[in-house]
Design a protein around this motif. Structure first.
Motif, PDB file in Angstrom:
ATOM      1  N   ILE A 262       9.063  -0.135  -0.198  1.00  0.00           N
ATOM      2  CA  ILE A 262       9.466  -1.131  -1.195  1.00  0.00           C
ATOM      3  C   ILE A 262      10.760  -0.706  -1.885  1.00  0.00           C
ATOM      4  O   ILE A 262      11.599  -1.545  -2.231  1.00  0.00           O
ATOM      5  N   ALA A 263      10.965   0.593  -2.057  1.00  0.00           N
ATOM      6  CA  ALA A 263      12.174   1.068  -2.738  1.00  0.00           C
ATOM      7  C   ALA A 263      13.436   0.693  -1.990  1.00  0.00           C
ATOM      8  O   ALA A 263      14.513   0.596  -2.582  1.00  0.00           O
ATOM      9  N   SER A 264      13.324   0.455  -0.673  1.00  0.00           N
ATOM     10  CA  SER A 264      14.509   0.088   0.108  1.00  0.00           C
ATOM     11  C   SER A 264      14.348  -1.284   0.754  1.00  0.00           C
ATOM     12  O   SER A 264      14.897  -1.531   1.825  1.00  0.00           O
ATOM     13  N   ILE A 265      13.615  -2.184   0.087  1.00  0.00           N
ATOM     14  CA  ILE A 265      13.378  -3.507   0.671  1.00  0.00           C
ATOM     15  C   ILE A 265      14.683  -4.267   0.875  1.00  0.00           C
ATOM     16  O   ILE A 265      14.794  -5.119   1.761  1.00  0.00           O
ATOM     17  N   GLY A 266      15.693  -3.940   0.079  1.00  0.00           N
ATOM     18  CA  GLY A 266      16.993  -4.596   0.249  1.00  0.00           C
ATOM     19  C   GLY A 266      17.670  -4.265   1.554  1.00  0.00           C
ATOM     20  O   GLY A 266      18.601  -4.963   1.971  1.00  0.00           O
ATOM     21  N   ASP A 267      17.219  -3.210   2.236  1.00  0.00           N
ATOM     22  CA  ASP A 267      17.808  -2.825   3.519  1.00  0.00           C
ATOM     23  C   ASP A 267      17.058  -3.407   4.705  1.00  0.00           C
ATOM     24  O   ASP A 267      17.411  -3.122   5.854  1.00  0.00           O
ATOM     25  N   ALA A 268      16.028  -4.204   4.441  1.00  0.00           N
ATOM     26  CA  ALA A 268      15.210  -4.732   5.535  1.00  0.00           C
ATOM     27  C   ALA A 268      15.891  -5.867   6.289  1.00  0.00           C
ATOM     28  O   ALA A 268      15.460  -6.228   7.380  1.00  0.00           O
ATOM     29  N   GLY A 269      16.928  -6.434   5.714  1.00  0.00           N
ATOM     30  CA  GLY A 269      17.603  -7.553   6.375  1.00  0.00           C
ATOM     31  C   GLY A 269      16.787  -8.822   6.339  1.00  0.00           C
ATOM     32  O   GLY A 269      16.769  -9.580   7.315  1.00  0.00           O
ATOM     33  N   LEU A 270      16.107  -9.073   5.224  1.00  0.00           N
ATOM     34  CA  LEU A 270      15.297 -10.282   5.113  1.00  0.00           C
ATOM     35  C   LEU A 270      16.199 -11.498   4.948  1.00  0.00           C
ATOM     36  O   LEU A 270      17.221 -11.438   4.253  1.00  0.00           O
ATOM     37  N   PRO A 271      15.850 -12.623   5.562  1.00  0.00           N
ATOM     38  CA  PRO A 271      16.605 -13.858   5.297  1.00  0.00           C
ATOM     39  C   PRO A 271      16.463 -14.253   3.833  1.00  0.00           C
ATOM     40  O   PRO A 271      15.553 -13.792   3.126  1.00  0.00           O
ATOM     41  N   THR A 272      17.367 -15.108   3.372  1.00  0.00           N
ATOM     42  CA  THR A 272      17.471 -15.409   1.945  1.00  0.00           C
ATOM     43  C   THR A 272      16.148 -15.823   1.312  1.00  0.00           C
ATOM     44  O   THR A 272      15.781 -15.346   0.225  1.00  0.00           O
ATOM     45  N   LEU A 273      15.401 -16.709   1.969  1.00  0.00           N
ATOM     46  CA  LEU A 273      14.127 -17.162   1.421  1.00  0.00           C
ATOM     47  C   LEU A 273      13.212 -15.979   1.145  1.00  0.00           C
ATOM     48  O   LEU A 273      12.634 -15.855   0.055  1.00  0.00           O
ATOM     49  N   PHE A 274      13.076 -15.079   2.113  1.00  0.00           N
ATOM     50  CA  PHE A 274      12.147 -13.970   1.953  1.00  0.00           C
ATOM     51  C   PHE A 274      12.713 -12.860   1.073  1.00  0.00           C
ATOM     52  O   PHE A 274      11.952 -12.116   0.449  1.00  0.00           O
TER      53      PHE A 274
ATOM     54  N   HIS B 178       0.851  -1.188   0.000  1.00  0.00           N
ATOM     55  CA  HIS B 178       0.000   0.000   0.000  1.00  0.00           C
ATOM     56  C   HIS B 178       0.887   1.238   0.000  1.00  0.00           C
ATOM     57  O   HIS B 178       1.807   1.367   0.812  1.00  0.00           O
ATOM     58  N   ASP B 179       0.610   2.123  -0.941  1.00  0.00           N
ATOM     59  CA  ASP B 179       1.295   3.413  -0.996  1.00  0.00           C
ATOM     60  C   ASP B 179       2.818   3.266  -0.957  1.00  0.00           C
ATOM     61  O   ASP B 179       3.522   3.950  -0.206  1.00  0.00           O
ATOM     62  N   GLY B 180       3.330   2.324  -1.761  1.00  0.00           N
ATOM     63  CA  GLY B 180       4.777   2.163  -1.869  1.00  0.00           C
ATOM     64  C   GLY B 180       5.432   1.433  -0.730  1.00  0.00           C
ATOM     65  O   GLY B 180       6.665   1.422  -0.629  1.00  0.00           O
ATOM     66  N   HIS B 181       4.649   0.806   0.153  1.00  0.00           N
ATOM     67  CA  HIS B 181       5.176   0.047   1.277  1.00  0.00           C
ATOM     68  C   HIS B 181       4.630  -1.380   1.246  1.00  0.00           C
ATOM     69  O   HIS B 181       3.532  -1.623   0.729  1.00  0.00           O
ATOM     70  N   VAL B 182       5.386  -2.318   1.791  1.00  0.00           N
ATOM     71  CA  VAL B 182       4.947  -3.709   1.873  1.00  0.00           C
ATOM     72  C   VAL B 182       4.876  -4.114   3.335  1.00  0.00           C
ATOM     73  O   VAL B 182       5.685  -3.674   4.156  1.00  0.00           O
ATOM     74  N   ARG B 183       3.902  -4.960   3.637  1.00  0.00           N
ATOM     75  CA  ARG B 183       3.687  -5.379   5.027  1.00  0.00           C
ATOM     76  C   ARG B 183       4.665  -6.486   5.396  1.00  0.00           C
ATOM     77  O   ARG B 183       4.695  -7.542   4.764  1.00  0.00           O
ATOM     78  N   LEU B 184       5.457  -6.244   6.441  1.00  0.00           N
ATOM     79  CA  LEU B 184       6.362  -7.245   6.993  1.00  0.00           C
ATOM     80  C   LEU B 184       5.951  -7.551   8.432  1.00  0.00           C
ATOM     81  O   LEU B 184       5.241  -6.771   9.072  1.00  0.00           O
ATOM     82  N   VAL B 185       6.429  -8.667   8.929  1.00  0.00           N
ATOM     83  CA  VAL B 185       6.239  -9.017  10.336  1.00  0.00           C
ATOM     84  C   VAL B 185       7.576  -9.533  10.870  1.00  0.00           C
ATOM     85  O   VAL B 185       8.438  -9.960  10.108  1.00  0.00           O
ATOM     86  N   ARG B 186       7.712  -9.464  12.190  1.00  0.00           N
ATOM     87  CA  ARG B 186       8.890 -10.094  12.791  1.00  0.00           C
ATOM     88  C   ARG B 186       8.473 -11.463  13.288  1.00  0.00           C
ATOM     89  O   ARG B 186       7.523 -11.590  14.058  1.00  0.00           O
ATOM     90  N   ARG B 187       9.181 -12.500  12.827  1.00  0.00           N
ATOM     91  CA  ARG B 187       8.819 -13.856  13.187  1.00  0.00           C
ATOM     92  C   ARG B 187       9.091 -14.125  14.667  1.00  0.00           C
ATOM     93  O   ARG B 187       9.945 -13.466  15.268  1.00  0.00           O
TER      94      ARG B 187
END
Length: 336
Positions: free
Chosen positions: A310-322, A240-249
């Protein structure tokens, strides 16, 4: 293995040892923090994969006290991609324990080191020997291979582990145990390799039972591996509005403590469309994760939701799968 063979191994190591950023150079005092950090990172991970992560960590957190004061999310994000995420959780817990209970100084005995989070028999021995010069028996996969060939141990792994440990104990010298342990690890990495060992370069060739019999490539013997079970799952890319919903597992469990796309259930009523799938192999199973994508009309205000640009999703520190699933998500939105 004779005393002369140990001397030959240490002489080989003095010339041919790997230059690694966590190792002390001649004349330097070993840094227990760097040794501990490297050993945690190297658990089930290659030197090549660990090196850039190690350098990033020690630049950002140059001491155990600095790491102990770090934000949990920052540490998990910095670890992203290295895998086995329980190590990162234990890393921070151990740093805080050392800072709070030990005044920022690592204990110098195996028993005391094993009382710290995330430190088992191998890691405690490695730190005690390399950082503090204690006589300790250090046995990783490389050392297991060298010892299994030296003594032609026919019992297959993993059942042979205690015997290999006992044999390594027999040949570990009272002095220079740290250099001896690192020499054995380097020998296994560079010379006594799993395939096509270079016996002509080996300082222990003259006392190797397997080489004398011409059977070195048969060791270590390994029990047949059972096929990994396969699982299926679904991840959700809701934007939504250039952002994606993430959660902390959740802290415990698969990829515990990491930021990720939601997986348990669709996070909102929406028009979900499939955007392909990603295959990923974990230690105990293989996973095919399907990605469903949708655009939300508004941003729900759930407490556990993290709306990431979303433009900086690479900085979110997602594990490889995600991270791979996120790449599918960005491709979907560009094509939509």
């Amino acid at each position: 293995m004779s005393v002369d063979a140990s001397i030959a191994l240490l002489a080989w190591y003095a010339v041919d040892k790997r230059r690694l950023p966590w190792r002390a150079e001649p004349g330097e005092v070993p840094d227990p923090y760097r040794i501990w950090l490297s050993e945690i990172m190297l658990q089930q991970t290659t030197v090549a994969a660990v090196r850039p992560y190690f350098e990033k960590f020690v630049t950002r957190w140059p001491s155990v006290e600095a790491l102990a004061a770090a934000d949990y999310g920052d540490v998990m994000a910095a670890w992203a991609g290295l895998g086995y995420y329980a190590r990162a959780r234990n890393l921070l817990a151990c740093a805080r324990k050392v800072a709070e209970a030990h005044g920022g100084r690592f204990p110098d005995t195996e028993a005391a080191l094993r009382a710290l989070p995330g430190i088992g028999r191998y890691t405690a021995a490695a730190i005690a020997a390399i950082a503090f010069g204690r006589r300790a028996v250090v046995v990783d996969a490389n050392v297991e291979r060298v010892v299994s060939r030296l003594f032609a141990v026919d019992e297959p792994l993993p059942a042979a582990r205690e015997r290999l440990y006992a044999l390594a104990d027999r040949i570990t010298p009272e002095r220079n145990a740290g250099d001896f342990a690192q020499a054995m690890m380097d020998l296994g990495s560079a010379v006594c390799t799993p395939r096509a060992p270079e016996c002509g370069r080996c300082p222990l060739a003259s006392c190797c039972t397997a080489r004398a019999a011409g059977t070195q490539s048969l060791y270590p013997r390994k029990a047949p591996k059972a096929p990994k079970p396969r699982r299926d799952g679904v991840a959700y890319w809701l934007e939504h509005d250039g952002h994606v919903r993430l959660v902390r597992r959740p802290a415990k469990g698969l990829l515990g403590g990491m930021l990720a796309l939601p997986t348990d259930a669709a996070p909102a009523e929406a028009r979900w469309r499939e955007a392909g799938s990603v295959d990923h192999v974990f230690t105990h199973f293989a996973l095919t994760m399907k990605l469903l994508c949708a655009e939300a009309d508004s941003r729900p205000h759930e407490e556990d939701a993290i709306w990431w640009p979303i433009a900086s999703i690479g900085d979110a520190g997602l594990p490889t799968l995600f991270a791979r699933l996120a790449a599918r998500g960005t491709e979907w939105r560009e094509a939509a």
